[in-house]
Design a protein around this motif. Structure first.
Motif, PDB file in Angstrom:
ATOM      1  N   LEU A  36      85.025  35.844   0.919  1.00  0.00           N
ATOM      2  CA  LEU A  36      84.393  34.542   0.740  1.00  0.00           C
ATOM      3  C   LEU A  36      85.388  33.414   0.466  1.00  0.00           C
ATOM      4  O   LEU A  36      85.238  32.309   0.978  1.00  0.00           O
ATOM      5  N   ILE A  37      86.373  33.689  -0.351  1.00  0.00           N
ATOM      6  CA  ILE A  37      87.322  32.633  -0.702  1.00  0.00           C
ATOM      7  C   ILE A  37      88.456  32.571   0.316  1.00  0.00           C
ATOM      8  O   ILE A  37      88.945  31.503   0.649  1.00  0.00           O
ATOM      9  N   ARG A  38      88.852  33.712   0.805  1.00  0.00           N
ATOM     10  CA  ARG A  38      89.899  33.872   1.817  1.00  0.00           C
ATOM     11  C   ARG A  38      91.199  33.199   1.398  1.00  0.00           C
ATOM     12  O   ARG A  38      91.737  33.496   0.354  1.00  0.00           O
ATOM     13  N   LYS A  39      91.690  32.244   2.202  1.00  0.00           N
ATOM     14  CA  LYS A  39      93.006  31.665   1.929  1.00  0.00           C
ATOM     15  C   LYS A  39      92.959  30.419   1.059  1.00  0.00           C
ATOM     16  O   LYS A  39      93.976  29.833   0.760  1.00  0.00           O
ATOM     17  N   HIS A  40      91.791  30.005   0.638  1.00  0.00           N
ATOM     18  CA  HIS A  40      91.656  28.835  -0.233  1.00  0.00           C
ATOM     19  C   HIS A  40      91.699  29.277  -1.693  1.00  0.00           C
ATOM     20  O   HIS A  40      91.515  30.437  -2.008  1.00  0.00           O
ATOM     21  N   SER A  41      91.925  28.324  -2.571  1.00  0.00           N
ATOM     22  CA  SER A  41      91.676  28.614  -3.982  1.00  0.00           C
ATOM     23  C   SER A  41      90.171  28.441  -4.191  1.00  0.00           C
ATOM     24  O   SER A  41      89.498  27.825  -3.359  1.00  0.00           O
ATOM     25  N   PHE A  42      89.646  28.945  -5.276  1.00  0.00           N
ATOM     26  CA  PHE A  42      88.219  28.823  -5.513  1.00  0.00           C
ATOM     27  C   PHE A  42      87.793  27.362  -5.529  1.00  0.00           C
ATOM     28  O   PHE A  42      86.749  26.993  -5.020  1.00  0.00           O
ATOM     29  N   TRP A  43      88.604  26.504  -6.126  1.00  0.00           N
ATOM     30  CA  TRP A  43      88.248  25.094  -6.302  1.00  0.00           C
ATOM     31  C   TRP A  43      88.243  24.331  -4.990  1.00  0.00           C
ATOM     32  O   TRP A  43      87.636  23.271  -4.890  1.00  0.00           O
ATOM     33  N   LYS A  44      88.923  24.838  -3.970  1.00  0.00           N
ATOM     34  CA  LYS A  44      88.976  24.148  -2.679  1.00  0.00           C
ATOM     35  C   LYS A  44      88.158  24.851  -1.603  1.00  0.00           C
ATOM     36  O   LYS A  44      88.193  24.455  -0.448  1.00  0.00           O
ATOM     37  N   THR A  45      87.429  25.884  -1.972  1.00  0.00           N
ATOM     38  CA  THR A  45      86.603  26.606  -1.008  1.00  0.00           C
ATOM     39  C   THR A  45      85.467  25.699  -0.551  1.00  0.00           C
ATOM     40  O   THR A  45      84.734  25.160  -1.381  1.00  0.00           O
ATOM     41  N   PRO A  46      85.308  25.487   0.759  1.00  0.00           N
ATOM     42  CA  PRO A  46      84.226  24.620   1.234  1.00  0.00           C
ATOM     43  C   PRO A  46      82.857  25.245   0.993  1.00  0.00           C
ATOM     44  O   PRO A  46      82.691  26.464   1.092  1.00  0.00           O
ATOM     45  N   SER A  47      81.891  24.409   0.654  1.00  0.00           N
ATOM     46  CA  SER A  47      80.534  24.910   0.397  1.00  0.00           C
ATOM     47  C   SER A  47      79.646  24.755   1.627  1.00  0.00           C
ATOM     48  O   SER A  47      78.432  24.770   1.529  1.00  0.00           O
ATOM     49  N   THR A  48      80.247  24.614   2.776  1.00  0.00           N
ATOM     50  CA  THR A  48      79.498  24.518   4.030  1.00  0.00           C
ATOM     51  C   THR A  48      79.879  25.694   4.920  1.00  0.00           C
ATOM     52  O   THR A  48      80.805  26.425   4.630  1.00  0.00           O
ATOM     53  N   GLY A  49      79.169  25.844   5.997  1.00  0.00           N
ATOM     54  CA  GLY A  49      79.466  26.918   6.931  1.00  0.00           C
ATOM     55  C   GLY A  49      78.519  28.081   6.767  1.00  0.00           C
ATOM     56  O   GLY A  49      77.469  27.969   6.140  1.00  0.00           O
ATOM     57  N   PRO A  50      78.900  29.232   7.311  1.00  0.00           N
ATOM     58  CA  PRO A  50      78.001  30.398   7.306  1.00  0.00           C
ATOM     59  C   PRO A  50      78.007  31.134   5.960  1.00  0.00           C
ATOM     60  O   PRO A  50      78.437  32.273   5.862  1.00  0.00           O
ATOM     61  N   LEU A  51      77.570  30.463   4.910  1.00  0.00           N
ATOM     62  CA  LEU A  51      77.526  31.054   3.578  1.00  0.00           C
ATOM     63  C   LEU A  51      76.082  31.292   3.172  1.00  0.00           C
ATOM     64  O   LEU A  51      75.172  30.604   3.631  1.00  0.00           O
ATOM     65  N   SER A  52      75.875  32.232   2.296  1.00  0.00           N
ATOM     66  CA  SER A  52      74.527  32.443   1.779  1.00  0.00           C
ATOM     67  C   SER A  52      74.149  31.288   0.858  1.00  0.00           C
ATOM     68  O   SER A  52      75.018  30.592   0.319  1.00  0.00           O
ATOM     69  N   TRP A  53      72.865  31.102   0.670  1.00  0.00           N
ATOM     70  CA  TRP A  53      72.378  30.034  -0.193  1.00  0.00           C
ATOM     71  C   TRP A  53      72.897  30.228  -1.619  1.00  0.00           C
ATOM     72  O   TRP A  53      73.308  29.282  -2.274  1.00  0.00           O
ATOM     73  N   SER A  54      72.925  31.481  -2.080  1.00  0.00           N
ATOM     74  CA  SER A  54      73.380  31.771  -3.441  1.00  0.00           C
ATOM     75  C   SER A  54      74.846  31.397  -3.628  1.00  0.00           C
ATOM     76  O   SER A  54      75.203  30.767  -4.621  1.00  0.00           O
ATOM     77  N   TRP A  55      75.664  31.800  -2.694  1.00  0.00           N
ATOM     78  CA  TRP A  55      77.092  31.519  -2.809  1.00  0.00           C
ATOM     79  C   TRP A  55      77.329  30.009  -2.737  1.00  0.00           C
ATOM     80  O   TRP A  55      78.154  29.473  -3.473  1.00  0.00           O
ATOM     81  N   ARG A  56      76.599  29.316  -1.888  1.00  0.00           N
ATOM     82  CA  ARG A  56      76.732  27.865  -1.778  1.00  0.00           C
ATOM     83  C   ARG A  56      76.382  27.187  -3.102  1.00  0.00           C
ATOM     84  O   ARG A  56      77.052  26.268  -3.542  1.00  0.00           O
ATOM     85  N   GLN A  57      75.330  27.676  -3.763  1.00  0.00           N
ATOM     86  CA  GLN A  57      74.919  27.103  -5.046  1.00  0.00           C
ATOM     87  C   GLN A  57      75.970  27.348  -6.138  1.00  0.00           C
ATOM     88  O   GLN A  57      76.223  26.498  -6.977  1.00  0.00           O
ATOM     89  N   ILE A  58      76.587  28.515  -6.120  1.00  0.00           N
ATOM     90  CA  ILE A  58      77.659  28.801  -7.083  1.00  0.00           C
ATOM     91  C   ILE A  58      78.826  27.860  -6.846  1.00  0.00           C
ATOM     92  O   ILE A  58      79.399  27.308  -7.790  1.00  0.00           O
ATOM     93  N   LEU A  59      79.187  27.627  -5.595  1.00  0.00           N
ATOM     94  CA  LEU A  59      80.282  26.709  -5.290  1.00  0.00           C
ATOM     95  C   LEU A  59      79.959  25.276  -5.705  1.00  0.00           C
ATOM     96  O   LEU A  59      80.839  24.532  -6.105  1.00  0.00           O
ATOM     97  N   LEU A  60      78.708  24.901  -5.595  1.00  0.00           N
ATOM     98  CA  LEU A  60      78.309  23.532  -5.971  1.00  0.00           C
ATOM     99  C   LEU A  60      78.272  23.330  -7.486  1.00  0.00           C
ATOM    100  O   LEU A  60      78.324  22.196  -7.952  1.00  0.00           O
ATOM    101  N   LEU A  61      78.192  24.422  -8.259  1.00  0.00           N
ATOM    102  CA  LEU A  61      78.231  24.292  -9.715  1.00  0.00           C
ATOM    103  C   LEU A  61      79.595  23.830 -10.151  1.00  0.00           C
ATOM    104  O   LEU A  61      79.789  23.141 -11.085  1.00  0.00           O
TER     105      LEU A  61
END
Length: 114
Positions: A89-114
């Motif tokens: 999910l995070i791949r080559k980004h740091s957690f803080w720079k991981t994009p919250s768009t793209g083919p992500l689950s709704w749950s993971w997107r919400q965690i990133l938006l927190l």
């Protein structure tokens, strides 16, 4: 059960309202299904002891705190789940720079938006 689902998903506001409604009914009526007039506002019950309440946490705050704990685990833990999240999910980004768009689950997107 509330703790489990709150720690995994950002619960929709309607679900939170319904859960708090059942908690209020249980507190004032006994079984959670019957309706009895509340003796004290729920916002007053949710105040800390020092503020005159019972110290019951609002469910929305509880839900967000448990999801933020997941973020803390991602940043500090080395469990198998954290390794998988970093790999997939995070791949080559740091957690803080991981994009919250793209083919992500709704749950993971919400965690990133927190």
């Amino acid at each position: 059960m509330k703790v489990y689902w709150s720690s995994i998903f950002l619960l929709p506001s309607e679900v939170i309202k319904e859960c708090e409604r059942m908690m209020r009914r249980f507190m004032w009526g006994g079984n959670g299904n019957s309706f009895k007039q509340s003796l004290v506002k729920w916002s007053k019950v949710c105040l800390p002891w020092q503020g005159g309440g019972l110290g019951i946490k609002p469910m929305k705050a509880w839900n967000q705190a448990l999801l933020l704990k997941q973020i803390w685990n991602l940043l500090t833990d080395h469990s198998l789940w954290v390794q998988w999240c970093k790999l997939k999910l995070i791949r080559k980004h740091s957690f803080w720079k991981t994009p919250s768009t793209g083919p992500l689950s709704w749950s993971w997107r919400q965690i990133l938006l927190l």
